[in-house]
Design an enzyme around this catalytic site. Sequence first.
Site, short mmCIF file in Angstrom:
data_model
loop_
_atom_site.label_atom_id
_atom_site.label_comp_id
_atom_site.label_asym_id
_atom_site.label_seq_id
_atom_site.Cartn_x
_atom_site.Cartn_y
_atom_site.Cartn_z
N ASP A 87 0.87 -1.17 0.00
CA ASP A 87 0.00 0.00 0.00
C ASP A 87 0.92 1.23 0.00
O ASP A 87 1.44 1.61 -1.05
CB ASP A 87 -0.86 -0.12 1.27
CG ASP A 87 -2.02 0.85 1.33
OD1 ASP A 87 -1.82 2.02 1.03
OD2 ASP A 87 -3.14 0.44 1.68
N PHE A 113 -10.89 -0.34 -0.85
CA PHE A 113 -10.76 -1.14 0.37
C PHE A 113 -11.06 -2.59 0.01
O PHE A 113 -12.18 -2.92 -0.36
CB PHE A 113 -11.78 -0.58 1.35
CG PHE A 113 -11.69 -1.04 2.76
CD1 PHE A 113 -11.58 -2.38 3.09
CD2 PHE A 113 -11.76 -0.11 3.80
CE1 PHE A 113 -11.53 -2.79 4.41
CE2 PHE A 113 -11.72 -0.52 5.13
CZ PHE A 113 -11.61 -1.86 5.42
C1 PRP Z 1 -0.83 -5.26 5.47
C2 PRP Z 1 -0.07 -6.02 4.41
C3 PRP Z 1 1.29 -5.35 4.43
C4 PRP Z 1 0.96 -3.92 4.82
C5 PRP Z 1 0.98 -3.05 3.60
O1 PRP Z 1 -0.57 -5.82 6.70
O2 PRP Z 1 0.02 -7.39 4.69
O3 PRP Z 1 2.16 -5.94 5.34
O4 PRP Z 1 -0.36 -3.92 5.39
O5 PRP Z 1 0.80 -1.71 3.93
P1 PRP Z 1 1.89 -0.59 3.65
O6 PRP Z 1 2.46 -0.83 2.26
O7 PRP Z 1 1.08 0.68 3.72
O8 PRP Z 1 2.94 -0.65 4.69
P2 PRP Z 1 -1.44 -5.53 8.03
O9 PRP Z 1 -0.70 -4.53 8.86
O10 PRP Z 1 -2.85 -5.21 7.66
O11 PRP Z 1 -1.36 -6.92 8.80
P3 PRP Z 1 -1.94 -8.36 8.40
O12 PRP Z 1 -1.10 -8.87 7.26
O13 PRP Z 1 -1.78 -9.15 9.64
O14 PRP Z 1 -3.40 -8.18 7.99
#
Ligand code: PRP
Length: 188
Positions: free
Chosen positions: A106, A155
């Site tokens: 993201d 989303f």
């Molecule tokens: C999500 C995904 C990435 C991160 C991406 O993890 O798995 O690790 O967000 O976002 P960014 O590019 O803005 O840093 P999340 O924190 O939702 O944890 P999860 O995998 O346990 O759902």
Amino acid sequence: MSDYNEFLDEVLISEEQLQTRIRQLGAEISRDYRDQDLLLICVLRGGVLFLADLMRQINVPLSIDFMAVSSYGAGSRQSKGQVRITLDLTTSIEGRSVLLVEDIIDSGHTIASVLEMLSLRRPSSLRVCVLLDKADRREVVVPIHYRGFTIPNKFVFGYGLDLDEYHRNLPFVGVLRPDKASELDQAG
Ligand code: PRP
């Protein structure tokens, strides 16, 4: 938590589209990592479904390990800056060909931070394989070597991605109904 149908606006990527693309990625990775000591590292928790399907499409010897990270001071997917390791690898990556397997990129902060931390452990190579690239939201430049799909800034949930920790088990990637977004704490 209610049935997923209550939250689903549309299916963005079907099970069949996911599996077809994952087969292609597996073939590419198999070609690129012939004769290398491949270690797939899955960043928990969202990446588990992708890892499980991807590794079955790779036909060179490989091993796997897991790590988990969390954003400093944040409980949501809205990550900013550095992350910290909450669950570390159990194996050494020194001299190994490491491929990080992520469900979604993201802002890019999570993967940028993980790459920085892992590169200090001197792997022979360190690359990134991501299923979903939400490119419009990028805040830092991150190298992506294998990309499943570029997706719009919506989303999304399912296929590893959660809605308040539920519905990760869906075999497709769905878009959340816009009128439900305010009920959930997520930026992804
Ligand atoms: C999500 C995904 C990435 C991160 C991406 O993890 O798995 O690790 O967000 O976002 P960014 O590019 O803005 O840093 P999340 O924190 O939702 O944890 P999860 O995998 O346990 O759902």
